[in-house]
Design an enzyme around this catalytic site. Structure first.
Site, PDB file in Angstrom:
ATOM      1  N   VAL A  50       0.895  -1.282   0.038  1.00  0.00           N
ATOM      2  CA  VAL A  50       0.009   0.001   0.072  1.00  0.00           C
ATOM      3  C   VAL A  50       0.971   1.227   0.228  1.00  0.00           C
ATOM      4  CG1 VAL A  50      -1.610   1.387   1.417  1.00  0.00           C
ATOM      5  CG2 VAL A  50      -2.041  -1.007   1.099  1.00  0.00           C
ATOM      6  N   ASP A  71      10.642   2.588   6.629  1.00  0.00           N
ATOM      7  CA  ASP A  71      10.092   1.212   6.891  1.00  0.00           C
ATOM      8  C   ASP A  71      11.019   0.469   8.126  1.00  0.00           C
ATOM      9  OD1 ASP A  71       7.903  -0.849   5.575  1.00  0.00           O
ATOM     10  OD2 ASP A  71       9.814  -1.805   6.102  1.00  0.00           O
ATOM     11  N   ARG A 125     -11.700  -5.334   9.723  1.00  0.00           N
ATOM     12  CA  ARG A 125     -10.630  -4.353  10.033  1.00  0.00           C
ATOM     13  C   ARG A 125     -10.778  -4.047  11.405  1.00  0.00           C
ATOM     14  NH1 ARG A 125     -13.309  -2.960   5.286  1.00  0.00           N
ATOM     15  NH2 ARG A 125     -11.897  -2.560   3.418  1.00  0.00           N
ATOM     16  N   ASP A 185     -14.107   3.491  -0.557  1.00  0.00           N
ATOM     17  CA  ASP A 185     -15.484   2.718  -0.516  1.00  0.00           C
ATOM     18  C   ASP A 185     -16.525   3.493  -1.431  1.00  0.00           C
ATOM     19  OD1 ASP A 185     -15.366   1.214   2.473  1.00  0.00           O
ATOM     20  OD2 ASP A 185     -14.054   2.697   2.038  1.00  0.00           O
ATOM     21  N   ARG A 188     -15.472   2.718  -4.870  1.00  0.00           N
ATOM     22  CA  ARG A 188     -16.328   1.177  -5.459  1.00  0.00           C
ATOM     23  C   ARG A 188     -17.562   1.520  -5.708  1.00  0.00           C
ATOM     24  NH1 ARG A 188     -12.568  -1.036  -0.662  1.00  0.00           N
ATOM     25  NH2 ARG A 188     -10.608  -1.555  -1.938  1.00  0.00           N
TER      26      ARG A 188
END
Length: 353
Positions: A50, A71, A125, A185, A188
């Site tokens: 991501v 990271d 989630r 969302d 989508r």
């Protein structure tokens, strides 16, 4: 042995290197400081699928002059940075830096947090919560100290609760702490409707609000195309568009992320475009409306004492959240939104913040 990423690391003196190629035409002091464009820095915390999709999309959209990657895995991090640096001849000029230390994010205008445990197929989630809060305790205070004026954009799941966590840990005003929320969302949702109506998804005005997850709310009452209410037209032309059918569509939107995860193991490209769009609205002060996770206390009957973050259509600019839309909801939509808020608030209360 560590490989070099620049000629200076190979022992060549970088000072004055350009003097043999270019004749100076003006002293640098001749340009007033006030006329110089301020450089923009974006930091991405987490170089997983991501995070790198977001960084790559930001890079190709020319949204920053400097991108810092952070990271915990140094080899993977350096490999990702090099892979992007090697595309320099095909991209806008952007300085790319990376480190495992949060100090590399210093002076950021926008910090995007994607770090967290990967979602397991079939896992909700909210089940990710406890695994990610401990990580945020290490990330957020360090980021806030390094860039005290930055905007924080949280992408890690469960995004609404972790946006609340980031707000508490950073000490920033709520307007500068934003979750990516239901921005994806809603895309989508718009995609499914656009395919059915045979129009471009950008011409569909439709929102998913509330939790980014299982209790999200589809706002059918205000959905429109070309100024025309869509639900009324659909019900007039298709008798099958009853409440059960509408819930089936909402469920399909929610489950679409799980489908992608089950097929390829993770989601990346769509969230990359979604977050890059949010970054553009914020840093370019576009005042565009996005359904993102914001402090929702007092909206639509959510108690003022419930400091819950969930998605509502918000106007975004360089100051962060400039305003939140006072949507007109049906009583059923408002009830579902309050139920979504209650679920999220109950999870927030489990945290020691």
């Amino acid at each position: 042995m560590k490989k070099a990423t620049s000629l200076s690391e190979l022992g060549f003196d970088a000072d004055g290197a350009a003097s043999g190629f270019f004749r100076p035409v003006a002293e640098s002091s001749s340009t007033p400081t006030s006329h110089r464009r301020r450089l923009t820095k974006i930091s991405v915390i987490g170089a997983g699928n991501v995070g790198m999709a977001i960084a790559q999309t930001i890079l190709t959209r020319d949204l920053a002059d400097e991108i810092a990657l952070v990271d915990a895995l140094p080899d993977k991090l350096r490999g990702e940075m090099l892979d992007l640096q090697h595309a320099a001849a095909f991209l806008p000029r952007v300085r790319l830096v990376s480190d495992t230390d949060m100090g590399v994010t210093a002076g950021s205008d926008l910090v995007i947090v994607t770090a967290g445990a990967r979602q397991i197929p079939g896992e909700t989630r909210l089940n990710l919560l406890q695994r990610n809060v401990a990580l945020f305790r290490k990330i957020v205070p360090a980021v806030a100290e390094a860039s005290p004026e930055a905007l924080l954009l949280i992408v890690s799941n469960p995004v609404d609760v972790l946006t609340y966590v980031a707000w508490k840990l950073s000490g920033f005003p709520a307007s500068r702490v934003i979750g990516s929320g239901t921005n994806l969302d809603s895309s989508r949702f718009r995609f499914l409707l656009a395919e059915h109506l045979q129009v471009n998804a950008q011409d569909v005005q439709a929102y998913m609000v509330g939790e980014h997850g299982d209790s999200s709310v589809a706002i059918w009452s205000s959905m429109s195309v070309a100024g025309m209410p869509v639900l009324k037209s659909l019900r007039e032309s298709h008798q099958s568009f009853d409440e059960e059918a509408l819930e089936g569509i909402r469920r399909a939107v929610v489950d679409s992320a799980y489908e992608v995860i089950s097929l390829k193991g993770y989601t990346s490209w769509a969230i990359g475009y979604s977050v890059a769009g949010l970054a553009a609205s914020l840093l370019r002060d576009q005042h565009r409306i996005h359904p993102v996770s914001v402090l929702a206390s007092g909206f639509h009957g959510i108690p003022d004492e419930h400091q819950v973050f969930l998605s509502l259509p918000a106007r975004l600019g360089c100051a962060g959240v400039v305003g939140v839309a006072e949507m007109e909801l049906t009583e059923e939509e408002a009830r579902r939104l309050r139920r979504s808020a209650k679920t999220l608030w109950e999870n927030c209360q489990l945290l020691d913040l």
